[in-house]
Motif scaffolding. Structure first.
Motif, short mmCIF file in Angstrom:
data_model
loop_
_atom_site.label_atom_id
_atom_site.label_comp_id
_atom_site.label_asym_id
_atom_site.label_seq_id
_atom_site.Cartn_x
_atom_site.Cartn_y
_atom_site.Cartn_z
N THR A 198 -8.96 2.48 -3.11
CA THR A 198 -8.26 1.49 -3.92
C THR A 198 -8.16 0.20 -3.12
OG1 THR A 198 -6.95 3.14 -5.12
CG2 THR A 198 -6.10 0.90 -5.08
N VAL A 199 -8.45 -0.92 -3.77
CA VAL A 199 -8.36 -2.23 -3.13
C VAL A 199 -7.07 -2.90 -3.56
CG1 VAL A 199 -9.44 -4.49 -2.85
CG2 VAL A 199 -10.87 -2.45 -3.12
N VAL A 200 -6.28 -3.36 -2.58
CA VAL A 200 -5.07 -4.12 -2.87
C VAL A 200 -5.21 -5.50 -2.27
CG1 VAL A 200 -3.58 -2.10 -3.05
CG2 VAL A 200 -3.85 -3.22 -0.84
N GLN A 201 -4.65 -6.49 -2.95
CA GLN A 201 -4.81 -7.88 -2.53
C GLN A 201 -3.50 -8.63 -2.71
OE1 GLN A 201 -7.45 -10.78 -4.82
NE2 GLN A 201 -8.76 -10.30 -3.05
N SER A 202 -3.21 -9.51 -1.77
CA SER A 202 -1.98 -10.29 -1.85
C SER A 202 -1.99 -11.19 -3.08
CB SER A 202 -1.82 -11.14 -0.59
OG SER A 202 -2.87 -12.08 -0.47
N ALA A 203 -0.81 -11.64 -3.48
CA ALA A 203 -0.67 -12.42 -4.71
C ALA A 203 -1.54 -13.66 -4.70
CB ALA A 203 0.79 -12.79 -4.93
N ALA A 204 -1.69 -14.29 -3.53
CA ALA A 204 -2.49 -15.50 -3.42
C ALA A 204 -3.97 -15.20 -3.17
CB ALA A 204 -1.96 -16.38 -2.28
N GLY A 205 -4.32 -13.93 -3.04
CA GLY A 205 -5.71 -13.55 -2.82
C GLY A 205 -6.21 -13.77 -1.41
N THR A 206 -5.30 -13.96 -0.47
CA THR A 206 -5.70 -14.31 0.90
C THR A 206 -5.78 -13.13 1.85
OG1 THR A 206 -3.37 -14.82 1.30
CG2 THR A 206 -4.82 -16.67 0.78
N VAL A 207 -5.19 -11.99 1.48
CA VAL A 207 -5.20 -10.79 2.32
C VAL A 207 -5.63 -9.62 1.46
CG1 VAL A 207 -3.91 -9.31 3.91
CG2 VAL A 207 -3.28 -11.74 3.67
N THR A 208 -6.64 -8.90 1.91
CA THR A 208 -7.19 -7.79 1.12
C THR A 208 -7.35 -6.56 1.99
OG1 THR A 208 -8.41 -9.38 -0.26
CG2 THR A 208 -9.08 -7.07 -0.36
N PHE A 209 -6.88 -5.43 1.48
CA PHE A 209 -7.07 -4.14 2.14
C PHE A 209 -7.83 -3.21 1.20
CE2 PHE A 209 -2.89 -5.49 4.00
CZ PHE A 209 -3.36 -5.72 5.29
N THR A 210 -8.93 -2.66 1.69
CA THR A 210 -9.62 -1.59 0.99
C THR A 210 -9.12 -0.29 1.61
OG1 THR A 210 -11.58 -2.94 0.59
CG2 THR A 210 -11.85 -0.57 0.42
N ILE A 211 -8.33 0.47 0.87
CA ILE A 211 -7.68 1.67 1.40
C ILE A 211 -8.47 2.89 0.96
CG2 ILE A 211 -5.51 2.93 1.56
CD1 ILE A 211 -4.11 0.32 0.66
N ILE A 212 -8.85 3.73 1.93
CA ILE A 212 -9.77 4.83 1.69
C ILE A 212 -9.14 6.13 2.17
CG2 ILE A 212 -12.13 5.67 2.08
CD1 ILE A 212 -12.70 2.76 3.18
N ALA A 213 -9.30 7.19 1.39
CA ALA A 213 -8.81 8.51 1.78
C ALA A 213 -9.87 9.55 1.46
CB ALA A 213 -7.51 8.84 1.04
N PRO A 214 -9.94 10.61 2.24
CA PRO A 214 -10.90 11.68 1.92
C PRO A 214 -10.44 12.46 0.70
CG PRO A 214 -9.51 12.34 3.76
CD PRO A 214 -9.14 10.92 3.44
N ASP A 215 -11.40 13.02 -0.01
CA ASP A 215 -11.09 13.91 -1.13
C ASP A 215 -11.09 15.34 -0.58
OD1 ASP A 215 -11.09 15.57 -3.35
OD2 ASP A 215 -12.38 14.26 -4.54
#
Length: 344
Positions: A198-215
């Motif tokens: 799941t990708v989360v991004q700050s309100a202004a679009g300046t900080v982005t984390f692609t968060i990954i977990a194993p299945d």
């Protein structure tokens, strides 16, 4: 609660701090390979003696810390994880207000607001042993001219690996505590392995984390390897933007940076599903660059071969030609390339 309360609508990215085993070796890797400039070195006595350095390139600022005393937090970090990202600073209009708001929303306080080296900062827990230090917006330097080495622009995103069952909790933390938005989710299956992202991004679009977990319903793979070798959640890679990725990769290679290879079949099939708006198939094949597109345009990306002793960190270079997504069409290709690197 939004900007009127805590200022997270204007949240931006500050310096990224690495805790390292050998400061000189890490400086050499980043200066020689990527053209960073070492702008400051110091010895600090706060919380135990440490050696520190600040490296800059364009709008990217990295801070490196080597703990000299056993009680310094960098020592405990590298003993558990090896070299790695320990803090991702977030710039805000008001540090004290941001800290109070984050804690009120459920963040774990790490360091209350205080003036350090003439700048007010405060820290909260993020994921794993990674913290977020709030810094004033006006304390973040503007971009420097990028005159040496590969042409890099800014940090496009951080890829974060978390344990099975922690993906939704981590996403919820950023959405609930820091007003990030969840902008993309997917499940990637490769052979008997799978991962959730799941990708989360700050309100202004300046900080982005692609968060990954194993299945956990599938066979163990590279994300499981990261979590085992890193001993918990952490940053797997940082993506730097590149203005012209073909030129940038060639310059980085000339300076000794090694990249993951891409199966030849990838380029034979590439033009069946994408009409390249930039770069030729031959250029991409020669540099092992991957291509993908969304409704907004195209992107080109490549991943460095990890030089970390535990294989738990690498860099990505990404050129966006209108695209706003993160190369989901290439995730399988990356996964397969990393799996090939894992194989004896």
């Amino acid at each position: 609660m939004g900007e009127g309360d805590d200022g997270f609508a204007k949240l931006g990215l500050g310096p990224t701090t690495f805790f390292v085993v050998n400061l000189d070796a890490k400086i050499a890797e980043l200066v020689d390979g990527y053209g960073f400039r070492s702008t400051a070195r110091s010895i600090s006595d706060g919380g135990g003696r440490s050696r520190q350095a600040v490296l800059r390139k364009s709008s990217i600022e990295l801070r490196l810390v080597e703990g000299l005393d056993p009680e310094h937090p960098a020592r405990a970090y590298v003993e558990r994880h090896g070299d790695g990202v320990a803090d991702i600073a977030l710039s805000v209009p008001d540090v004290a207000r941001a800290f109070a708001g984050a804690v009120r929303r459920g963040a774990s306080p790490v360091a209350p607001p205080a003036v350090r080296d003439g700048v007010q900062t405060a820290s909260v827990g993020g994921f794993g042993d990674v913290t977020h230090t709030f810094v004033p917006l006006d304390a973040v330097r503007t971009a420097d001219p990028d005159e040496d080495g590969p042409r890099l622009g800014r940090i496009d995103h951080f890829a974060v690996c978390v344990e099975a069952g922690q993906l939704d909790l981590t996403v919820d933390f950023y959405v609930r505590v820091l007003d990030f938005r969840s902008i993309f989710s997917e499940r990637i299956v490769v052979g008997g392995q799978a991962m959730l992202s799941t990708v989360v991004q700050s309100a202004a679009g300046t900080v982005t984390f692609t968060i990954i977990a194993p299945d956990p319903s599938r066979d163990p793979g590279q994300i499981d390897d990261f979590l085992k070798n890193h001993d918990g959640a952490g940053v797997q890679h940082i993506a730097f933007t590149a203005g012209d990725i073909v030129i940038t990769v060639r310059e980085a290679q000339r300076r000794g940076v090694e990249f993951l290879g891409t199966p030849a079949a990838y380029y034979r099939l590439l033009t069946d599903h994408i009409t390249l708006a930039r770069h030729s198939t031959d250029e991409l094949r020669d540099t092992n660059v991957l291509a993908d597109e969304d409704e907004h345009g195209q992107l080109f990306q490549i991943f460095t071969r990890s030089v970390h002793p535990r294989g738990t960190f690498f860099f990505e270079l990404i050129e966006r030609f209108g695209a706003r997504t993160f190369g989901s069409g290439n995730i399988t290709a990356l996964y397969e390339a990393v799996e090939a690197q894992r194989s004896p």
